[in-house]
Design an enzyme around this catalytic site. Sequence first.
Site, mmCIF file in Angstrom:
data_model
loop_
_atom_site.group_PDB
_atom_site.id
_atom_site.type_symbol
_atom_site.label_atom_id
_atom_site.label_comp_id
_atom_site.label_asym_id
_atom_site.label_seq_id
_atom_site.Cartn_x
_atom_site.Cartn_y
_atom_site.Cartn_z
ATOM 1 N N GLU A 1 56.244 -59.327 -31.366
ATOM 2 C CA GLU A 1 55.620 -60.427 -30.638
ATOM 3 C C GLU A 1 56.727 -61.362 -30.172
ATOM 4 O OE1 GLU A 1 52.894 -62.260 -33.319
ATOM 5 O OE2 GLU A 1 54.330 -62.329 -34.985
ATOM 6 N N GLY B 1 53.893 -56.676 -27.912
ATOM 7 C CA GLY B 1 53.888 -55.236 -27.740
ATOM 8 C C GLY B 1 53.482 -54.566 -29.027
ATOM 9 N N GLY B 2 53.590 -53.247 -29.057
ATOM 10 C CA GLY B 2 53.195 -52.516 -30.246
ATOM 11 C C GLY B 2 54.114 -52.773 -31.426
ATOM 12 N N MET B 3 55.341 -53.218 -31.128
ATOM 13 C CA MET B 3 56.347 -53.365 -32.174
ATOM 14 C C MET B 3 56.635 -54.822 -32.513
ATOM 15 S SD MET B 3 60.193 -51.863 -32.019
ATOM 16 C CE MET B 3 61.495 -52.443 -33.090
ATOM 17 N N ASP C 1 64.396 -47.866 -19.755
ATOM 18 C CA ASP C 1 63.134 -48.520 -19.375
ATOM 19 C C ASP C 1 63.379 -49.520 -18.238
ATOM 20 O OD1 ASP C 1 60.462 -49.139 -19.331
ATOM 21 O OD2 ASP C 1 60.516 -50.436 -21.091
#
Length: 222
Positions: free
Chosen positions: A26, A22-24, A151
């Site tokens: 792994e 993800g963006g933040m 989420d």
Amino acid sequence: MTRFTVGERFGKYTLLDPIGKGGMAEVFLARQAGVEGFEKFIVIKRIRHHLSEDHSFVHMFLNEAKLAAQLTHSNIVQIYDLGCIGKSYFIAMEYVAGRDMSAVLPKSKIRNIQFPFEYALKIASNVCEGLYYAHNKTDSRGKALHIVHRDVSPENIRIGWNGIVKILDFGIAKAATQINETRAGEIKGKLGYMSPEQVMGKTLDHRSDIFSLGVVTYEWIT
């Protein structure tokens, strides 16, 4: 970010396979080995290298682990370890062999098989059990933590091959006791499953998660 190689050593863990990014962070399937042939498969979630020196991201990542580590329930993925190797902060968590619902439903559609109604309700019921536990979680002094997942989506609901249902990633959960609460008006989550209050950036409570699960369940049964 450094290139991953199969069998890479990461502290006491061996990274076997990349399973998400993800963006933040792994995510890797890993193996933990011990004495006398002890072996355990786990999941390692580590901060992406270019964010390792971003203190706000590191702080958020650590809060995720500290919060999730307090949740011990059969329908929530368990946190085993939190640490830093080199400049890489990581979480070691339970590995659930199976598939996320985001992969199960498309398979049913491709095969033109309607997902069984009773399965959908059973899975949703298990998610309710996990969420109810998290929503009512208190600290050691009995003070409510007011945890909201924020989420609840097919990607974060995993079904094990043995039928067990697990909620993944309390990484953007919000607790009243978190030091770096989300700034007012900032939106996190997946738009299609958000409650109206979440879309508008309002203060949330457990009812937002229930709304999201309702959307997910509607998707499953229709």
